[in-house]
Write a protein that holds these residues in place. Structure first.
Motif, PDB file in Angstrom:
ATOM      1  N   THR A 159       0.826  -1.207   0.000  1.00 19.97           N
ATOM      2  CA  THR A 159       0.000   0.000   0.000  1.00 19.97           C
ATOM      3  C   THR A 159       0.862   1.260   0.000  1.00 19.97           C
ATOM      4  O   THR A 159       0.546   2.226  -0.695  1.00 19.97           O
ATOM      5  N   LEU A 160       1.950   1.255   0.774  1.00 14.82           N
ATOM      6  CA  LEU A 160       2.823   2.435   0.769  1.00 14.82           C
ATOM      7  C   LEU A 160       3.392   2.664  -0.628  1.00 14.82           C
ATOM      8  O   LEU A 160       3.503   3.797  -1.096  1.00 14.82           O
ATOM      9  N   GLU A 162       1.996   1.819  -3.460  1.00 16.06           N
ATOM     10  CA  GLU A 162       0.945   2.351  -4.331  1.00 16.06           C
ATOM     11  C   GLU A 162       0.649   3.807  -4.004  1.00 16.06           C
ATOM     12  O   GLU A 162       0.410   4.619  -4.907  1.00 16.06           O
ATOM     13  N   ALA A 163       0.669   4.137  -2.709  1.00 22.60           N
ATOM     14  CA  ALA A 163       0.437   5.535  -2.337  1.00 22.60           C
ATOM     15  C   ALA A 163       1.510   6.418  -2.966  1.00 22.60           C
ATOM     16  O   ALA A 163       1.206   7.462  -3.552  1.00 22.60           O
ATOM     17  N   ALA A 164       2.761   5.979  -2.867  1.00 17.82           N
ATOM     18  CA  ALA A 164       3.853   6.778  -3.433  1.00 17.82           C
ATOM     19  C   ALA A 164       3.730   6.863  -4.952  1.00 17.82           C
ATOM     20  O   ALA A 164       3.933   7.924  -5.547  1.00 17.82           O
ATOM     21  N   GLN A 165       3.371   5.743  -5.570  1.00 14.38           N
ATOM     22  CA  GLN A 165       3.219   5.737  -7.031  1.00 14.38           C
ATOM     23  C   GLN A 165       2.123   6.699  -7.479  1.00 14.38           C
ATOM     24  O   GLN A 165       2.300   7.446  -8.440  1.00 14.38           O
ATOM     25  N   SER A 166       0.998   6.676  -6.769  1.00 12.89           N
ATOM     26  CA  SER A 166      -0.101   7.543  -7.193  1.00 12.89           C
ATOM     27  C   SER A 166       0.284   9.009  -7.008  1.00 12.89           C
ATOM     28  O   SER A 166      -0.310   9.886  -7.621  1.00 12.89           O
ATOM     29  N   LEU A 167       1.303   9.274  -6.170  1.00 15.73           N
ATOM     30  CA  LEU A 167       1.769  10.651  -6.005  1.00 15.73           C
ATOM     31  C   LEU A 167       2.873  10.985  -6.996  1.00 15.73           C
ATOM     32  O   LEU A 167       3.511  12.027  -6.893  1.00 15.73           O
ATOM     33  N   GLY A 168       3.134  10.064  -7.912  1.00 15.51           N
ATOM     34  CA  GLY A 168       4.068  10.361  -8.994  1.00 15.51           C
ATOM     35  C   GLY A 168       5.476   9.829  -8.797  1.00 15.51           C
ATOM     36  O   GLY A 168       6.350  10.094  -9.612  1.00 15.51           O
ATOM     37  N   ALA A 169       5.723   9.075  -7.707  1.00 15.74           N
ATOM     38  CA  ALA A 169       7.085   8.632  -7.435  1.00 15.74           C
ATOM     39  C   ALA A 169       7.474   7.434  -8.303  1.00 15.74           C
ATOM     40  O   ALA A 169       6.653   6.563  -8.563  1.00 15.74           O
ATOM     41  N   GLY A 170       8.726   7.404  -8.737  1.00 13.35           N
ATOM     42  CA  GLY A 170       9.271   6.251  -9.449  1.00 13.35           C
ATOM     43  C   GLY A 170       9.961   5.320  -8.463  1.00 13.35           C
ATOM     44  O   GLY A 170       9.974   5.577  -7.253  1.00 13.35           O
ATOM     45  N   THR A 173      12.762   6.794  -6.094  1.00 16.40           N
ATOM     46  CA  THR A 173      12.188   7.620  -5.027  1.00 16.40           C
ATOM     47  C   THR A 173      11.504   6.756  -3.982  1.00 16.40           C
ATOM     48  O   THR A 173      11.647   6.990  -2.781  1.00 16.40           O
ATOM     49  N   ARG A 177      13.055   7.145  -0.484  1.00 16.38           N
ATOM     50  CA  ARG A 177      12.348   8.064   0.414  1.00 16.38           C
ATOM     51  C   ARG A 177      11.277   7.383   1.247  1.00 16.38           C
ATOM     52  O   ARG A 177      10.846   7.926   2.266  1.00 16.38           O
ATOM     53  N   VAL A 178      10.824   6.201   0.823  1.00 16.33           N
ATOM     54  CA  VAL A 178       9.744   5.544   1.576  1.00 16.33           C
ATOM     55  C   VAL A 178      10.228   4.245   2.220  1.00 16.33           C
ATOM     56  O   VAL A 178      10.129   4.075   3.435  1.00 16.33           O
TER      57      VAL A 178
END
Ligand SMILES: Nc1ncnc2c1ncn2[C@@H]1O[C@H](COP(=O)(O)OP(=O)(O)OP(=O)(O)O)[C@@H](O)[C@H]1O
Ligand SMILES: [Mg+2]
Lengths: 260, 352
Positions: A159-160, A162-170, A173, A177-178
């Motif tokens: 889930t983390l 997917e959350a990062a991906q939906s915010l545009g992270a590759g 990142t 960062r996560v």
């Protein structure tokens, strides 16, 4: 009655571990006849070979840790995220270094990468250092993988991500960062274990003929009386310091406090 | 063609078809809910829009552009998860700033936007806290702010309130709707809570076994359910078995009594059907014009505050009816025989 036996067993256990340590420490302090002194330590610490080999091993340990983190964190993350079915297999593979003796690994390396091979790593000093680092990383792999994997278990990786991906992270990142910051405590405990392993390792360094701390301890042990004991106490202290640091890091990682 | 178009979407995992022939056109600024029981494919459809699942076939268009082959991090979609999914290592402000930082926005613009978002969700002073220092409701608000901060084209929410307790659920419901309307953002909201869907949505898609059974406004869904499933899933509904006697004028036999619905049923004589009627469509009293009447025995009366619920027995099947609790209204005696009436059009003949 049970009590007595329990205490007896505990006492026996303590003695089993403590007596050799006490004896060794006592011996390392008795270089000067008739009184305790730190003479043996003074001699050891002043030995330029000690300084050189110790520095070499520390550098090797740091490089091994960096390599191990870069190898294990993305791997463990990827396995958890995309190949959960492969986890038992990956775990099995990471445990192999515990079963295969270091001497087998290093002979394998020497055979594969000798001067007449396609990739003659043993032909140069840097190449051999690289090979030794790979060897160390292999030895540390079970500990590194376990601790990172345990760390990943405490967060909801999917889930983390997917959350990062939906915010545009590759991927870079997300990992940097996560994922990594959230398993940092685990990565550090893996790192300290790696450090302790590399500092004391003998077989690989000796067979690859690198000036590491382990072979130095062995040479000193064969030729001197009191100094090896002092050295052993120092090495022991380093290991325990690493263990202590693991505990400290776990206590002070801020954002994981909610979980206890 | 709307702003967000789903065109005959299909998704199969191995052999199981989880989403089938799903078509939907969402207008810009519209709030659409996916409503359905567990396992009906709501999350899977949402994840296809977000890009986390690839459709087996069909197209997804946002603003006219086909996004099926666009990676999730390039779709510019905001997502809110049931489990909040805040980054535990980042503060509230850093969480909200994440999307803007990834996109490389200048620092002062990020700071301004974070302040704006935190003010919008009513937590202007909590920017420095870590997620574990927040309540569930606060965490979900932060998750909403984080999703909205980069100004996405579409906002997707997957059961965002189901981990919260009842009171916060209700207050956050209207808060989310207010924010959505203020920003005019196109929103898909997944839920299995019909009250949530009915109270928040412009339109509802009722899903059942991977199929969109009915798409309509809350009142359409509630008042004229298209299938037996929709009828039984939304609201309380009385269902009684009946036998068709004359399909031409809609005569059916219920518990030994005859009802004439006055419309063609499209079923054969002797066919077994289910009649359905909402509790509030029934009243006690003789039928007027356009109404049908039945006689039943009162089994139980319940006082529910604003309404009174009366349970009657109709040939062995329980029926409930709701009446507003007006001063002077009196409840029928338990065991007495009463006449129930309902408008003929409110009596639904359900197909399976
Ligand atoms: N990755 C997957 N692999 C195999 N089957 C899956 C996968 N994801 C979902 N399914 C199946 O697809 C069906 C629909 O799942 P989905 O998560 O879309 O349901 P849902 O409507 O969101 O339910 P809920 O209300 O419980 O969240 C379920 O039967 C589920 O078991
Ligand atoms: Mg779901």
């Amino acid at each position: 009655m049970m009590r007595v036996w329990a205490w007896g067993a505990l006492l026996f256990g303590c003695m089993y571990f403590a007596l050799p340590l006490i004896g060794m420490t006592e011996f390392s302090l008795s270089m000067r006849r008739g009184e305790y002194s730190f003479d043996a330590y003074r001699v050891v610490l002043a030995d330029p070979r000690f300084q050189a080999t110790f520095a070499y091993s520390v550098v090797m340990a740091l490089v091994t840790i960096a390599f191990g983190v870069l190898l294990v964190v993305p791997t463990a993350y990827w396995v958890r995220l995309k190949l959960p079915k492969a986890r038992p297999w990956v775990e099995f593979i990471t445990l192999l270094p515990l079963v295969i003796p270091a001497i087998v690994v290093v002979f394998g390396y020497i055979r594969l990468y000798n001067t007449s091979s396609v990739l003659p790593l043993t032909g140069s000093v840097m190449g051999t250092n690289l090979l030794l680092m790979f060897g160390y990383a292999t030895l540390a792999l079970p500990y590194m993988y376990r601790s990172v994997d345990t760390g990943l278990r405490t967060i909801d990786v999917a889930t983390l991500t997917e959350a990062a991906q939906s915010l545009g992270a590759g991927w870079v990142t997300i990992l940097g960062r996560v994922i990594l910051p959230n398993v940092l405590a685990s990565v550090l405990s893996g790192a300290f274990l790696t450090f302790a392993i590399v500092i004391g390792e003998f077989t690989m360094a000796a067979l690859l003929d690198r000036p590491a701390f382990g072979p130095y301890m062995q040479i000193l042990g064969a030729n001197r009386a009191y100094e090896p004991a002092a050295l052993a106490v120092i090495a022991f202290g380093i290991t325990w310091a690493c263990m202590g640091l693991i505990g400290l890091v776990n206590r002070f990682s801020r954002h994981t406090q909610a979980k206890r | 063609m709307g702003f967000l178009d789903l065109d005959r979407l299909e998704k199969s995992f191995n052999e199981t078809r989880v989403v089938r022939d799903f078509s939907l056109s969402v207008e810009k600024g519209e709030f659409v809910s996916f409503l359905g029981p567990s396992g009906c494919g709501k999350t899977t459809t949402l994840r296809m829009i977000a890009g986390f699942e690839t459709p087996t076939s069909g197209a997804i268009r946002i603003g006219g552009q086909d996004v099926v082959n666009v990676k999730p991090n390039r779709r510019n979609i905001g997502m809110v998860f049931q489990s909040y999914a805040l980054f535990p290592n980042l503060t509230v402000a850093q969480n909200v700033a994440f999307g803007l930082k990834v996109s490389g926005a200048p620092r002062d613009r990020i700071a301004a936007r974070v302040d704006e978002m935190l003010a919008m969700i009513g937590l202007p002073d909590l920017g420095g806290r870590y997620p574990f220092q927040l309540s569930g409701g606060q965490q979900q608000r932060v998750a909403l702010a984080r999703a909205l901060a980069p100004a996405p084209q579409v906002l997707l929410l997957d059961e965002p309130l189901s981990a919260l307790d009842a009171q916060i659920r209700v207050s956050l419901r209207s808060e989310i709707r207010a924010i959505q309307q203020k920003l005019g953002i196109t929103t898909i909201y997944v839920t299995h809570d019909q009250e949530e869907a009915l109270s928040m949505s412009d339109r509802i898609v009722v899903m059942h076994k991977g199929i969109a059974d009915q798409v309509g406004t809350p009142s359409e869904i509630y008042n004229s359910p298209a299938t037996r499933f929709v009828a039984s899933f939304i609201g309380t509904l009385n269902q009684v078995d009946a036998v068709v006697e004359d399909p031409a004028n809609g005569t059916v036999e219920v518990g030994g009594q005859r009802l004439v619905l006055g419309r063609a049923l499209g079923r054969a004589r002797g066919a077994r059907v289910a009649l359905a009627v909402r509790p509030q469509a029934l009243r006690i009293g003789a039928p007027g014009p356009g109404e049908v009447g039945l006689s039943a025995r009162v089994v139980e009366t319940q006082f529910l505050g604003a309404v009174q619920r009366i349970v009657v027995d109709l040939g062995g099947a329980p029926l409930s009816l709701d009446a507003f609790n007006r001063a002077g209204a009196h409840l029928p005696q338990t065991g007495s025989q009463v006449t129930l009436s309902a408008a003929a059009e409110d009596v639904l003949v359900l197909v399976d």
